[in-house]
Design a protein around this motif. Structure first.
Motif, PDB file in Angstrom:
ATOM      1  N   UNK A  34      57.143  86.663  33.010  1.00 40.47           N
ATOM      2  CA  UNK A  34      57.493  84.944  32.864  1.00 40.47           C
ATOM      3  C   UNK A  34      56.580  84.609  31.706  1.00 40.47           C
ATOM      4  N   UNK A  35      55.297  84.731  31.785  1.00 40.65           N
ATOM      5  CA  UNK A  35      54.518  84.657  30.509  1.00 40.65           C
ATOM      6  C   UNK A  35      54.703  85.012  29.258  1.00 40.65           C
ATOM      7  N   UNK A  36      55.143  86.204  29.177  1.00 45.03           N
ATOM      8  CA  UNK A  36      55.947  86.665  27.946  1.00 45.03           C
ATOM      9  C   UNK A  36      57.037  86.103  27.348  1.00 45.03           C
ATOM     10  N   UNK A  37      57.876  85.917  28.385  1.00 41.04           N
ATOM     11  CA  UNK A  37      59.212  84.795  28.005  1.00 41.04           C
ATOM     12  C   UNK A  37      58.934  83.524  27.624  1.00 41.04           C
ATOM     13  N   UNK A  38      57.733  83.104  28.167  1.00 37.84           N
ATOM     14  CA  UNK A  38      57.333  81.725  27.678  1.00 37.84           C
ATOM     15  C   UNK A  38      56.855  81.884  26.420  1.00 37.84           C
ATOM     16  N   UNK A  39      56.194  82.728  25.768  1.00 36.32           N
ATOM     17  CA  UNK A  39      55.711  82.634  24.567  1.00 36.32           C
ATOM     18  C   UNK A  39      56.590  83.110  23.632  1.00 36.32           C
ATOM     19  N   UNK A  40      57.558  83.789  24.234  1.00 40.68           N
ATOM     20  CA  UNK A  40      58.728  84.345  23.044  1.00 40.68           C
ATOM     21  C   UNK A  40      59.765  83.588  23.171  1.00 40.68           C
ATOM     22  N   UNK A  51      58.871  94.963  19.240  1.00 39.50           N
ATOM     23  CA  UNK A  51      57.361  94.772  19.797  1.00 39.50           C
ATOM     24  C   UNK A  51      57.865  93.859  21.249  1.00 39.50           C
ATOM     25  N   UNK A  52      58.605  92.988  21.280  1.00 39.57           N
ATOM     26  CA  UNK A  52      58.802  92.423  22.688  1.00 39.57           C
ATOM     27  C   UNK A  52      59.518  93.232  23.637  1.00 39.57           C
ATOM     28  N   UNK A  57      59.521  96.275  28.515  1.00 38.58           N
ATOM     29  CA  UNK A  57      59.878  97.441  29.309  1.00 38.58           C
ATOM     30  C   UNK A  57      58.496  97.977  30.154  1.00 38.58           C
ATOM     31  N   UNK A  58      57.387  97.876  29.297  1.00 36.19           N
ATOM     32  CA  UNK A  58      56.394  98.355  30.136  1.00 36.19           C
ATOM     33  C   UNK A  58      55.928  97.466  31.310  1.00 36.19           C
ATOM     34  N   UNK A 104      51.613  97.448  28.923  1.00 35.81           N
ATOM     35  CA  UNK A 104      52.343  96.205  28.587  1.00 35.81           C
ATOM     36  C   UNK A 104      51.511  94.856  28.316  1.00 35.81           C
ATOM     37  N   UNK A 105      50.420  94.632  29.183  1.00 30.47           N
ATOM     38  CA  UNK A 105      49.574  93.513  28.769  1.00 30.47           C
ATOM     39  C   UNK A 105      48.715  93.531  27.602  1.00 30.47           C
ATOM     40  N   UNK A 106      48.311  94.930  27.422  1.00 28.38           N
ATOM     41  CA  UNK A 106      47.567  95.131  26.096  1.00 28.38           C
ATOM     42  C   UNK A 106      48.388  94.938  25.050  1.00 28.38           C
ATOM     43  N   UNK A 107      49.604  95.557  24.905  1.00 36.11           N
ATOM     44  CA  UNK A 107      50.366  95.346  23.816  1.00 36.11           C
ATOM     45  C   UNK A 107      50.795  93.828  23.533  1.00 36.11           C
ATOM     46  N   UNK A 108      51.119  93.126  24.789  1.00 36.93           N
ATOM     47  CA  UNK A 108      51.205  91.719  24.367  1.00 36.93           C
ATOM     48  C   UNK A 108      50.322  90.902  23.561  1.00 36.93           C
TER      49      UNK A 108
END
Length: 118
Positions: A34-40, A51-52, A57-58, A104-108
């Motif tokens: 959800x956080x990734x989608x919120x920023x993206x 990158x996304x 995926x991770x 995944x969090x590190x890549x984010x």
């Protein structure tokens, strides 16, 4: 709880802590997605789609693995499995989930921190 209750609870749920680990990492994965989608969302920042995809995926694989393991551990009450086999699966899955989620969090953080700090 007294000692008898602890021993009885341990006997009934031999992998209770592992179940809790997978249950919580499933939730953490969902919140992270959800956080990734919120920023993206693309309104103020633009992110590179490959990158996304890697980040999603991770984190997604970590969540799916956690959910499957929590389900597997819950099913042990219905159909018992050999303890050694379950313990080995738990060790592998815990390492996999931890690696996927941290990757995944590190890549984010690596890819999206410059966009977040603008």
């Amino acid at each position: 709880m007294d000692e008898a209750d602890v021993a009885e609870a341990t006997f009934e749920t031999p992998f209770g802590r592992s179940y809790d680990f997978f249950k919580h990492t499933t939730g953490i994965s969902l919140v992270s997605l959800g956080g990734v989608f919120a920023f993206a969302d693309g309104q103020e920042t633009e992110f590179d789609p490959p990158q996304l995809i890697v980040v999603l995926t991770f984190i997604g694989l970590a969540g799916v693995t956690s959910l499957l393991m929590a389900s597997h551990l819950a099913s042990i009450e219905v159909k018992p499995h050999p303890r050694a086999k379950v313990a080995r699966a738990i060790r592998i899955a815990q390492a996999l989930v931890s690696a996927l989620l941290s990757g995944g969090v590190g890549a984010f953080m690596y890819n999206f921190t410059p966009a977040i700090l603008k």
